[in-house]
Scaffold this active site. Structure first.
Site, short mmCIF file in Angstrom:
data_model
loop_
_atom_site.label_atom_id
_atom_site.label_comp_id
_atom_site.label_asym_id
_atom_site.label_seq_id
_atom_site.Cartn_x
_atom_site.Cartn_y
_atom_site.Cartn_z
N GLY A 78 0.81 -1.22 0.00
CA GLY A 78 0.00 0.00 0.00
C GLY A 78 0.84 1.27 0.00
CG HIS B 138 22.57 6.17 33.76
ND1 HIS B 138 22.07 7.42 33.46
CD2 HIS B 138 23.90 6.31 33.96
CE1 HIS B 138 23.07 8.28 33.49
NE2 HIS B 138 24.19 7.64 33.80
P1 FAD Z 1 -3.14 2.10 1.99
O1 FAD Z 1 -1.78 1.94 2.52
O2 FAD Z 1 -3.48 3.35 1.25
O3 FAD Z 1 -3.43 0.84 1.08
C1 FAD Z 1 -4.61 0.71 0.35
C2 FAD Z 1 -4.36 -0.18 -0.83
O4 FAD Z 1 -5.61 -0.46 -1.45
C3 FAD Z 1 -3.48 0.46 -1.89
O5 FAD Z 1 -2.37 -0.36 -2.14
C4 FAD Z 1 -4.40 0.58 -3.11
O6 FAD Z 1 -3.71 0.35 -4.32
C5 FAD Z 1 -5.41 -0.53 -2.85
N1 FAD Z 1 -6.71 -0.32 -3.49
C6 FAD Z 1 -7.51 0.77 -3.42
N2 FAD Z 1 -8.65 0.55 -4.11
C7 FAD Z 1 -8.57 -0.68 -4.63
C8 FAD Z 1 -9.42 -1.47 -5.45
N3 FAD Z 1 -10.60 -1.04 -5.85
N4 FAD Z 1 -9.01 -2.71 -5.81
C9 FAD Z 1 -7.81 -3.19 -5.41
N5 FAD Z 1 -6.96 -2.49 -4.64
C10 FAD Z 1 -7.34 -1.25 -4.26
N6 FAD Z 1 1.65 6.65 8.67
C11 FAD Z 1 2.31 6.33 9.79
O7 FAD Z 1 1.72 5.69 10.66
N7 FAD Z 1 3.61 6.70 9.97
C12 FAD Z 1 4.30 7.41 9.04
O8 FAD Z 1 5.48 7.72 9.24
C13 FAD Z 1 3.64 7.75 7.85
N8 FAD Z 1 4.27 8.43 6.88
C14 FAD Z 1 3.62 8.73 5.72
C15 FAD Z 1 4.31 9.42 4.75
C16 FAD Z 1 3.69 9.75 3.57
C17 FAD Z 1 4.45 10.49 2.50
C18 FAD Z 1 2.33 9.34 3.35
C19 FAD Z 1 1.62 9.67 2.07
C20 FAD Z 1 1.64 8.65 4.33
C21 FAD Z 1 2.28 8.33 5.52
N9 FAD Z 1 1.62 7.63 6.53
C22 FAD Z 1 2.28 7.34 7.69
C23 FAD Z 1 0.21 7.21 6.41
C24 FAD Z 1 0.11 5.73 6.05
O9 FAD Z 1 0.82 5.50 4.85
C25 FAD Z 1 -1.34 5.31 5.91
O10 FAD Z 1 -2.04 5.63 7.09
C26 FAD Z 1 -1.46 3.83 5.65
O11 FAD Z 1 -0.80 3.46 4.47
C27 FAD Z 1 -2.93 3.41 5.56
O12 FAD Z 1 -3.02 2.05 5.33
P2 FAD Z 1 -4.29 1.43 4.59
O13 FAD Z 1 -4.06 -0.04 4.58
O14 FAD Z 1 -5.53 1.93 5.18
O15 FAD Z 1 -4.25 2.00 3.11
#
Ligand code: FAD
Length: 467
Positions: A41, A443
């Site tokens: 993701g 420490h």
């Molecule tokens: P995502 O990681 O967004 O994954 C969702 C997946 O679903 C994606 O791979 C997408 O391709 C897939 N998808 C969507 N729709 C469909 C569909 N219809 N069919 C098939 N596949 C689909 N969070 C932290 O906790 N610490 C950090 O340091 C941090 N740093 C970050 C830095 C950046 C630059 C960014 C942008 C975000 C950061 N985040 C961080 C936030 C974190 O990345 C997200 O909170 C996290 O990835 C959410 O996880 P998720 O599984 O909900 O979704």
């Protein structure tokens, strides 16, 4: 088209989706994870991991300059951006490969394709080989979120870029404008500044890191200034024009209009949940005004057999919140009793200095009219910080004035991100200041700062004066 059958279809292989699949496998349920892009993701591919890899590399590069104070002479200093990028890509590759292996080892399967929920119990997948139907008892929506663009400043991947693009630019930009002074924009802004980019941050509100306690935001604001990052607060980007070799951004500041010339404009003004176009509305799944799928404590939607976790299921949009929701949903699907019933979710900004918070903030305590005491310990009083040659910042612990229960904590400085976990545990365990203060901490370690701050909150700190 004959339908494949599986216990659970998970849509999305990010921190929500892959963790759900692993936990489901552990509990004897077969999960099929549908991912249209890459396993891992946003977090592993274009978020947490690549950003922290580059932030670490840039930090090491900057630190070389300070080594002279310790008697280490380094003559000449340079970096190879292409190598830095391939090192970062290697880190991403290792971790995403690990995710795919873990899902498989737990009896799950990742299928490449775009999922569409026809109805609860039936998911259609557009794979590179054609359409496939999957019958299932449960669908877990873990589709994450995407960056929001600004009206008049649409992403073009070249001059106006999102955070994903900013992590894989072919060259280190000479000048970068960052719109949005939240954690993502500032993390990337600091990273590029360390590599020599002239960075300007434009923030609509009157402080960077909106929502954080003023003192924490001010510590970061001071550092932005010290490192030569210009910050335009209470300012709004209103226009963009192409110029030779870049763009000119018009910004309305409290002192009038300003133009900022730059190679790229990085827009980091927030993220939007991926809840549309998935068939959820057609199935009657409730989605709120901001686009988040509405869920209960078990992460069930209003439609039986449809669950939602991670960014798509609400704030805070953080990977570790998605992890926990994934475990909860998987356990409930497997018939166990579980709930997303957490007392506190930590949040970290990998800025310079790092900022980490958990539980109640001083601002929230004031808004709620709660009587609290705050114990604060500067890193200058923590011996390990002195030996690290990194004394900027402090730790503070908030306790209830009468019961002494730990309600919140914050750290700003080197390794704040690591220190906050202990305070999170204390809050989760309903611990009191004494629980932390009476725990022997090794420490010299930075973790002693948490112990001393808890002790300071009850007037018993040793290495700082109690007030
Ligand atoms: P995502 O990681 O967004 O994954 C969702 C997946 O679903 C994606 O791979 C997408 O391709 C897939 N998808 C969507 N729709 C469909 C569909 N219809 N069919 C098939 N596949 C689909 N969070 C932290 O906790 N610490 C950090 O340091 C941090 N740093 C970050 C830095 C950046 C630059 C960014 C942008 C975000 C950061 N985040 C961080 C936030 C974190 O990345 C997200 O909170 C996290 O990835 C959410 O996880 P998720 O599984 O909900 O979704």
């Amino acid at each position: 088209m004959s339908a494949t059958k599986t216990d659970v279809v998970v849509i999305g292989a990010g921190p929500g989706g892959y963790v759900a699949a692993i936990r489901l496998g552990q509990l004897g349920k077969k999960a099929m994870v549908i991912e249209r892009d890459k396993p891992g993701g946003v977090c592993l591919n274009v978020g947490c991991i690549p950003s922290k890899a580059l932030i670490t590399a840039a930090k090491h590069y900057e630190k070389i300059a300070a080594l002279g104070d310790m008697g280490i002479a380094v003559t000449g200093r340079s970096f190879d951006w292409t190598k830095m990028q391939s090192w970062k890509d290697g880190v991403v590759g290792k971790l995403t490969g690990g995710v795919a292996q873990l899902v498989k080892a737990n009896g799950g399967q990742i299928v490449k394709g775009e999922a569409f929920v026809r109805r609860a119990g039936l998911v259609e997948v557009n794979t590179p080989e054609g359409k496939q139907e999957i019958e299932t008892s449960h669908v877990v929506v873990a589709t994450g979120s995407r960056p929001i663009d600004l009206p008049g400043l649409p992403f073009d991947g070249q001059r106006v870029i999102d955070s994903s693009r900013a992590l894989s630019l072919a060259e280190v930009p000479r000048r970068l404008a960052v719109i949005g002074g939240g954690y993502i924009g500032l993390e990337l802004g600091f990273m590029y500044r360390k590599l020599g980019t002239e960075v300007t941050v434009v923030e609509m509100l009157d402080q960077v890191l909106p929502g954080f306690d003023d003192d924490l935001a001010k510590a970061v604001a001071r550092s932005l200034k010290k490192k030569g990052i210009e910050t335009l607060l209470a300012s709004k980007a209103t226009g963009l024009e192409k110029i030779d070799g870049g763009v000119r951004l018009t910004v309305q500041t409290p002192d009038g209009a300003r133009s900022v010339e730059c190679d790229h404009v990085l827009v980091t003004v927030g993220r939007r949940p991926n809840s549309g176009g998935l068939g959820l509305e057609g199935c009657g799944v409730a989605i709120d005004a901001k686009g988040f799928v509405t869920v209960d404590e078990q992460r069930r939607t209003n439609v039986p057999g449809v669950w939602a976790i991670g960014d798509v299921a609400g704030q805070p949009m953080l990977a570790h919140k998605a992890y926990r929701e994934a475990e909860v949903a998987a356990e409930c699907i497997a018939g166990h009793s579980a709930a997303f019933d957490v007392r506190a979710i930590p949040a970290v900004c990998f800025t310079d200095p790092e900022v980490a918070v958990v539980g109640l903030s001083e601002r929230e305590a004031a808004q709620q009219g709660r009587k609290v005491k705050v114990g604060k310990v500067p890193f200058g009083a923590v011996s390990r910080a002195v030996t690290n040659h990194d004394v900027e910042g402090y730790v503070k612990v908030l306790i209830d004035e009468s019961t002494r229960e730990i309600l919140g904590a914050a750290a700003v400085g080197h390794e704040a991100s690591e220190l906050i976990a202990e305070a999170g545990l204390a809050i989760e365990m309903a611990g009191f200041a004494e629980d932390v203060a009476l725990t022997i901490h090794a420490h010299p370690t930075l973790a002693e700062a948490i112990k001393e701050a808890a002790a300071a909150a009850i007037g018993e700190a040793i290495h700082v004066l109690n007030r």
